[in-house]
Design a protein around this motif. Sequence first.
Motif, short mmCIF file in Angstrom:
data_model
loop_
_atom_site.label_atom_id
_atom_site.label_comp_id
_atom_site.label_asym_id
_atom_site.label_seq_id
_atom_site.Cartn_x
_atom_site.Cartn_y
_atom_site.Cartn_z
N GLU A 223 0.93 -1.23 -0.02
CA GLU A 223 -0.02 0.10 -0.08
C GLU A 223 0.90 1.28 0.04
O GLU A 223 1.72 1.25 0.97
CB GLU A 223 -1.09 0.19 1.26
N GLN A 224 0.72 2.21 -0.91
CA GLN A 224 1.56 3.36 -1.18
C GLN A 224 1.31 4.29 0.00
O GLN A 224 0.34 4.22 0.67
CB GLN A 224 0.93 3.98 -2.21
N GLN A 225 2.61 4.88 0.49
CA GLN A 225 2.61 6.03 1.40
C GLN A 225 3.17 7.06 0.69
O GLN A 225 4.10 7.00 0.11
CB GLN A 225 3.67 5.53 2.51
N ILE A 226 2.41 8.37 0.91
CA ILE A 226 2.41 9.33 0.19
C ILE A 226 3.00 10.82 0.89
O ILE A 226 2.49 10.90 2.10
CB ILE A 226 1.28 9.78 -0.45
N ASP A 227 3.91 11.27 0.68
CA ASP A 227 4.32 12.50 1.36
C ASP A 227 3.30 13.67 0.93
O ASP A 227 3.12 14.19 -0.20
CB ASP A 227 5.81 13.23 0.83
N LEU A 228 2.54 14.09 1.86
CA LEU A 228 1.40 14.94 1.69
C LEU A 228 1.95 16.52 1.02
O LEU A 228 1.16 17.20 0.44
CB LEU A 228 0.51 15.16 3.23
N SER B 164 3.42 15.21 -2.32
CA SER B 164 2.50 14.05 -3.19
C SER B 164 3.39 13.04 -3.87
O SER B 164 3.18 12.71 -4.65
CB SER B 164 1.47 14.92 -4.20
N ARG B 165 4.69 12.92 -3.29
CA ARG B 165 5.47 12.03 -3.76
C ARG B 165 5.20 10.70 -3.34
O ARG B 165 5.02 10.90 -1.90
CB ARG B 165 6.73 12.51 -3.66
N LEU B 166 5.59 9.56 -3.68
CA LEU B 166 5.82 8.29 -3.25
C LEU B 166 7.09 8.13 -2.10
O LEU B 166 7.95 8.31 -2.81
CB LEU B 166 5.48 7.27 -4.38
N THR B 167 6.78 7.84 -1.03
CA THR B 167 8.03 7.56 -0.27
C THR B 167 8.14 5.92 0.28
O THR B 167 9.15 5.96 0.46
CB THR B 167 7.84 8.29 1.06
N GLY B 168 7.09 5.20 -0.05
CA GLY B 168 7.30 3.77 0.24
C GLY B 168 6.01 3.31 0.44
O GLY B 168 4.95 3.77 -0.04
N PHE B 169 5.97 2.12 1.04
CA PHE B 169 4.96 1.17 1.06
C PHE B 169 4.81 0.55 2.46
O PHE B 169 5.68 0.27 3.13
CB PHE B 169 5.03 0.15 0.03
N GLU B 170 3.33 0.29 2.71
CA GLU B 170 3.06 -0.54 3.96
C GLU B 170 3.11 -2.03 3.33
O GLU B 170 2.22 -2.14 2.32
CB GLU B 170 2.08 -0.11 5.03
N ALA C 101 -3.20 17.59 5.10
CA ALA C 101 -2.01 18.30 4.65
C ALA C 101 -2.05 19.69 5.25
O ALA C 101 -1.18 20.38 5.74
CB ALA C 101 -1.98 18.58 3.20
N ALA C 102 -3.44 20.38 5.34
CA ALA C 102 -3.56 21.63 6.04
C ALA C 102 -3.56 21.54 7.47
O ALA C 102 -2.97 22.48 7.91
CB ALA C 102 -4.82 22.23 5.53
N MET C 103 -3.48 20.21 8.13
CA MET C 103 -3.27 20.28 9.70
C MET C 103 -1.90 19.98 9.82
O MET C 103 -1.48 20.23 11.03
CB MET C 103 -4.07 18.93 9.98
N GLY C 104 -0.89 19.71 8.75
CA GLY C 104 0.48 19.53 9.00
C GLY C 104 0.85 18.36 9.13
O GLY C 104 2.01 17.95 9.41
N CYS C 105 -0.17 17.25 8.62
CA CYS C 105 0.37 15.77 8.80
C CYS C 105 1.34 15.45 7.47
O CYS C 105 1.35 16.07 6.49
CB CYS C 105 -1.00 14.78 8.30
#
Length: 543
Positions: free
Chosen positions: A292-297, A300-306, A492-496
Amino acid sequence: MGSDRSAMRTSDAEGHDARRLTGVISIAAILLFVGIGSTVMTQLLGQFLGTSEAADETLVIALILNTALILIGWRRHATLAGQIRSHAEAEARARVLAARDPLTGFHNRRSLADEGAAMIIDAERRGKAVALLMLDLDHFKSVNDMHGHATGDALLHVVAQEVMAITPTSALHARLGGDEFAIAMVFDPSAPDVVERVADRLVARLAQPFDAEGQKVHISCSAGLARSDFGARSIEALMRAGDIAMYAAKKSGRNRFAWFDESMERELKARNDLEQGLRVAIPNGQIVPYFEQQIDLATSRLTGFEVLARWEHPVRGLIGPDRFIPIAEDTGMIAELSLSIMRQAFAAARDWDPGLTLSVNISPSQLRDAWLAQKIIKTLTETGFPASRLEIEITESALFDNLALAQSIAGSLKNQGVRLALDDFGTGYSSLAHLRALPFDRIKIDKSFVTSINEAPDSAAIVTAIIRLGESLNLPVTAEGVEDGAIAARLAAMGCAKAQGWHYGKPLSPIGVRTLLAERHLIVGAAPAPSNVEPITSRRRAG
């Protein structure tokens, strides 16, 4: 036990024969005593009065010997009678021991079958039915482990007393072994609520604290109910149905009771089929990793997978983890399954872009294995996957059993460069304490909060608080369960920092993820990326 009782019966028969022989001899001696005694006494009386000569010395000696024979015979008769009584009492005790549990005094499984069969016959004759309640203590093993078996035995004795106090005096009570009990009672088929009230009282009472050997212990119970007028006409059928219902009560959350119905049996059969299939599937490589893709908010880049587990069943097709992971955990197969998934995932990800990470969730039961860190490191070494690209996710509930062991495992993994994430944050009971106790690198927010942040103000408030907490502790936050763009934008607006979920695509098979990475030129040794595509290693990645 059977040979002992046979020997005892043989000894009793021999004792009765000897007693009869002694009795015959004693009676003959008494008759002889009467005959000789009358003659001797007449002679002695005549001698005393001077009317006859002295008594016959031979008869006097015979009389004395006869008296001694009577006394010896009587004593022997009394001894044999005492031995026979002792044998009878020993046999009675043996029968009790064979039929009763020595700790609680309840029937054992065999005597419950005998007494229960008679109860069913009598109930049917009177137009009644028999209900069987199968009761299993929740968390009893923890009591034994923490306080010792003496405390566990004391607890079982107290529980038996409570069961006796709550159930009808006419009920049959049995301890079937360990912490499992059975109670059979007669009831009116038109009023099953009588049985339910008994079950409800048992569940409520056993959820209260108990004092055992000076220790205050907390348990609960799961109970299954079955009735003889609904197809279970024998005690064996009742016990099986009650056991299935008890398992269903446990599966539903414990500390409750459930009536048996046929759907439970079908579900149990399906579960058993899955369990047997799983024992073959793991060594045969049918349980495979999905990603499952993990994305830098922020970018919007792919950083890894679970890494997720899927069962590629040769007949049933793809089976989700919600169906087989609980079975693997219950049966102890989860450790083998997890290491197999890791080995496959590490091998698949070896030649991915070095900036891509893998996140792997660890089962609570695996954290009881003191060698877990060594096993993971060994798998990393064998597959050639860098420890720095691995993130181990630990759920908060997994830390309750043995925090000291979890700290040792976490320390060993950190020393090798593996990163740690606290998964499902916010759903436990002492999250802040756990954040301080273990060297976590990341917090993952449970999807139950994330999916409703745009509809539920309380969920949004919790997510905001977790993100602020992560910032203050320098721990980046990943949000799970991102299902649409609106949720992603709010996070993203919250800073996650990162997000994952179906908004970014469904989990991919090893072939699917490789195709995706090849298209994005994120496989080492593949064709170089076009000049207008920024390599992932140069992109800013939160955390």
